[in-house]
Design an enzyme around this catalytic site. Structure first.
Site, mmCIF file in Angstrom:
data_model
loop_
_atom_site.group_PDB
_atom_site.id
_atom_site.type_symbol
_atom_site.label_atom_id
_atom_site.label_comp_id
_atom_site.label_asym_id
_atom_site.label_seq_id
_atom_site.Cartn_x
_atom_site.Cartn_y
_atom_site.Cartn_z
ATOM 1 N N SER A 116 0.856 -1.179 0.000
ATOM 2 C CA SER A 116 0.000 0.000 0.000
ATOM 3 C C SER A 116 0.895 1.234 0.000
ATOM 4 O O SER A 116 1.762 1.376 0.862
ATOM 5 C CB SER A 116 -0.884 -0.043 1.250
ATOM 6 O OG SER A 116 -1.710 1.091 1.318
ATOM 7 N N LYS A 150 -0.917 -0.884 -4.486
ATOM 8 C CA LYS A 150 -2.156 -0.164 -4.150
ATOM 9 C C LYS A 150 -1.800 1.283 -3.873
ATOM 10 O O LYS A 150 -0.937 1.566 -3.034
ATOM 11 C CB LYS A 150 -2.800 -0.824 -2.934
ATOM 12 C CG LYS A 150 -3.828 0.026 -2.184
ATOM 13 C CD LYS A 150 -4.599 -0.830 -1.199
ATOM 14 C CE LYS A 150 -4.734 -0.154 0.151
ATOM 15 N NZ LYS A 150 -5.453 -1.010 1.117
ATOM 16 N N LYS A 170 -2.949 4.915 -2.484
ATOM 17 C CA LYS A 170 -3.937 5.667 -1.717
ATOM 18 C C LYS A 170 -4.338 6.873 -2.562
ATOM 19 O O LYS A 170 -3.468 7.539 -3.152
ATOM 20 C CB LYS A 170 -3.318 6.130 -0.393
ATOM 21 C CG LYS A 170 -3.043 4.992 0.583
ATOM 22 C CD LYS A 170 -4.356 4.421 1.113
ATOM 23 C CE LYS A 170 -4.104 3.453 2.258
ATOM 24 N NZ LYS A 170 -5.360 2.922 2.794
ATOM 25 N N ASP A 210 -7.150 2.893 -3.152
ATOM 26 C CA ASP A 210 -7.910 2.899 -1.891
ATOM 27 C C ASP A 210 -8.184 4.343 -1.489
ATOM 28 O O ASP A 210 -7.249 5.128 -1.303
ATOM 29 C CB ASP A 210 -7.089 2.199 -0.793
ATOM 30 C CG ASP A 210 -7.866 2.043 0.515
ATOM 31 O OD1 ASP A 210 -9.017 2.522 0.597
ATOM 32 O OD2 ASP A 210 -7.306 1.435 1.455
ATOM 33 N N GLU A 225 -11.088 0.678 -3.692
ATOM 34 C CA GLU A 225 -11.440 0.294 -2.331
ATOM 35 C C GLU A 225 -12.100 1.456 -1.591
ATOM 36 O O GLU A 225 -11.586 2.577 -1.599
ATOM 37 C CB GLU A 225 -10.124 -0.128 -1.633
ATOM 38 C CG GLU A 225 -10.275 -0.709 -0.246
ATOM 39 C CD GLU A 225 -8.895 -1.126 0.320
ATOM 40 O OE1 GLU A 225 -7.934 -1.293 -0.466
ATOM 41 O OE2 GLU A 225 -8.795 -1.256 1.549
ATOM 42 N N ASP A 258 -13.916 -2.075 2.341
ATOM 43 C CA ASP A 258 -13.011 -2.320 3.462
ATOM 44 C C ASP A 258 -13.739 -1.899 4.746
ATOM 45 O O ASP A 258 -14.382 -2.730 5.406
ATOM 46 C CB ASP A 258 -11.703 -1.529 3.236
ATOM 47 C CG ASP A 258 -10.750 -1.545 4.422
ATOM 48 O OD1 ASP A 258 -11.071 -2.178 5.442
ATOM 49 O OD2 ASP A 258 -9.678 -0.906 4.352
ATOM 50 N N LYS A 280 -10.125 -7.751 7.078
ATOM 51 C CA LYS A 280 -9.171 -7.402 8.135
ATOM 52 C C LYS A 280 -9.732 -7.995 9.419
ATOM 53 O O LYS A 280 -10.807 -7.588 9.870
ATOM 54 C CB LYS A 280 -9.062 -5.886 8.281
ATOM 55 C CG LYS A 280 -8.335 -5.184 7.156
ATOM 56 C CD LYS A 280 -8.337 -3.690 7.364
ATOM 57 C CE LYS A 280 -7.618 -2.970 6.242
ATOM 58 N NZ LYS A 280 -7.872 -1.506 6.305
ATOM 59 N N GLY A 336 -4.383 -4.797 5.568
ATOM 60 C CA GLY A 336 -3.314 -4.593 6.535
ATOM 61 C C GLY A 336 -3.580 -3.360 7.376
ATOM 62 O O GLY A 336 -4.256 -2.426 6.930
HETATM 63 C C1 NPQ Z 1 -6.506 0.450 4.585
HETATM 64 N N1 NPQ Z 1 -4.190 0.075 5.463
HETATM 65 O O1 NPQ Z 1 -6.486 -0.487 3.845
HETATM 66 C C2 NPQ Z 1 -5.484 0.625 5.692
HETATM 67 C C3 NPQ Z 1 -5.604 1.878 6.389
HETATM 68 C C4 NPQ Z 1 -4.591 2.334 7.350
HETATM 69 C C5 NPQ Z 1 -2.151 -0.763 4.585
HETATM 70 O O2 NPQ Z 1 -3.446 0.816 3.480
HETATM 71 C C6 NPQ Z 1 -1.680 3.460 11.256
HETATM 72 C C7 NPQ Z 1 -2.425 2.365 11.626
HETATM 73 C C8 NPQ Z 1 -1.821 3.980 10.005
HETATM 74 C C9 NPQ Z 1 -3.336 1.809 10.756
HETATM 75 C C10 NPQ Z 1 -2.909 3.951 7.839
HETATM 76 C C11 NPQ Z 1 -3.329 0.134 4.445
HETATM 77 C C12 NPQ Z 1 -2.753 3.419 9.114
HETATM 78 C C13 NPQ Z 1 -3.511 2.325 9.492
HETATM 79 C C14 NPQ Z 1 -3.815 3.374 6.970
HETATM 80 C C15 NPQ Z 1 -4.426 1.793 8.590
HETATM 81 O O3 NPQ Z 1 -7.431 1.249 4.472
HETATM 82 MG MG MG Z 2 -8.541 0.227 2.905
#
Ligand code: NPQ
Ligand code: MG
Length: 368
Positions: free
Chosen positions: A136, A162, A164, A189, A214, A239, A263, A291
């Site tokens: 990500s 992926k 953001k 995402d 996403e 998600d 998740k 994640g």
């Molecule tokens: C998601 N994760 O899929 C999340 C969101 C996310 C890997 O993109 C600190 C703790 C910072 C948890 C940033 C990924 C974070 C977090 C993003 C979770 O939406």
């Molecule tokens: Mg997400």
């Protein structure tokens, strides 16, 4: 088992680089780590994936620490004997807080499986010994910086990228990354950053052959996602909205999603995750493991889950080095774009206690 005590610890780990999403920029990861010990001395570990602040979901570290001490542990201690399979039902009277509940259930499951000399992967019904890794990529300060970061992950072997996105950082970065790597599996995402009437704008992503988009809209806006799915050719993947098996059933019934990100923290644990996985397999819905910037403790358990047969898309199951210079366990190191699924008992890993103590901000023991 009979639970003897819980140890609740908050740790702080710096991130190797700032991680920017539509809900803010994170430069470190605060984690609530749970350790449970049973009457036979079996130990179980888990991490609560809630963030420091309620930005991804309503849960946050200090809130969950209070909730766990004030309500959840006392409810568990009311039972003289308990198994991981009972936890969700015992904690159900206390509403919400799937991440807190997942952490307790997973720690107890880890201790239980170590006692039974069984790995989490075999308990869950995993069929793979290694899983494909995606990564990500946060919102970058510039297109050049984005290309450099994506390039470094592709060089490292990641099998899916992926990006953001948010309004103002979407079509153009996707266009350029796709132009630079015409065949890399690519997805985006939005973490709820768009509105119902952004369908025409998001349809501009259609030419770039994305695996999915996403969570474009608010987590509660299932109908909005269903409307968007009719406007946009790129598959929608929920998600934040998928907080339980029931939520998954509803989203599928309303045709709001054609791919699901599981998740375990968000859905209340690994047992609920398996139920969602099974539903998706039955409905031929592709699943992947999300994640939450987990340490090696949570990462190990996610790999066991992602090794189940329905996880047909690469997950955000990245190497430890994607986030941390030093992990709390032996680091998860990618080999040819794969991570090995742990084979030891329980989650199959243990924290390095010296390092864990070094990064500990608070620690308390709660006994029966
Ligand atoms: C998601 N994760 O899929 C999340 C969101 C996310 C890997 O993109 C600190 C703790 C910072 C948890 C940033 C990924 C974070 C977090 C993003 C979770 O939406
Ligand atoms: Mg997400």
């Amino acid at each position: 088992m009979k639970i003897q005590e819980f140890e609740l610890r908050t740790i702080l780990l710096p991130l190797v680089r700032p991680f920017r999403t539509s809900f803010g920029t994170q430069t470190s990861r605060e984690v609530l780590v749970v350790k449970v010990t049973d009457e036979n001395g079996n130990v179980g570990w888990a991490e609560d994936v809630a963030m420091s602040e309620p930005l991804y979901s309503p849960e946050y570290v200090a809130g969950n620490l209070d909730l766990i001490k004030r309500f959840l542990i006392p409810a568990l201690f009311e039972r003289s004997e308990i198994r991981a399979e009972d936890i969700a039902e015992v904690l159900a009277p206390y509403l919400g807080a799937p991440m807190a509940k997942a952490a307790l259930e997973t720690a107890i499951l880890d201790a239980q499986l170590r006692g039974e000399k069984k790995s989490l992967a075999s308990y869950l019904g995993a069929t793979k010994s290694k899983v494909e890794c995606g990564v990500s990529v946060g919102i970058a300060p510039s297109i050049d910086a984005l290309l450099e970061e994506v390039g470094s992950y592709i060089d490292a072997g990641y099998r899916r990228i992926k990006l953001k996105i948010e309004p103002g950082w979407d079509i153009e970065p996707v266009r350029i990354v796709r132009e630079t790597w015409p065949t890399i599996p690519l997805q985006v995402d939005a973490n709820q950053a768009y509105a119902r009437n952004d369908g025409d704008h998001l349809a501009k992503l259609d030419p770039y052959n994305l695996l999915l988009i996403e969570q474009p809209l608010d987590e509660h806006d299932i109908l909005g996602h269903a409307g968007l799915a009719k406007k946009v050719k790129t598959p929608i993947c929920l998600d934040e909205s998928i907080v339980s098996l029931r939520a998954a059933e509803d989203a599928l019934a309303l045709e709001a999603t054609t791919v699901i990100n599981i998740k375990p923290g968000r859905v209340g644990g690994y047992l609920e995750s398996v139920r969602i996985h099974d539903l998706c397999v039955e409905r031929k819905i592709p699943v992947w493991c999300g994640g939450m910037l987990e340490t090696g403790i949570g990462r190990a358990a996610n790999l066991a889950l992602a090794a189940m047969p329905g996880f047909t898309l690469p997950g955000d199951t990245s190497a430890s080095s994607r986030y941390f210079k030093v992990d709390v366990t032996d680091p998860f190191v990618m080999d040819d774009g794969y991570l090995d699924v742990p084979t030891g008992y329980g989650i199959g890993v243990e924290p390095h206690m010296d390092f864990l103590e070094e990064i500990t901000k608070s620690k308390e023991i709660v006994t029966r």
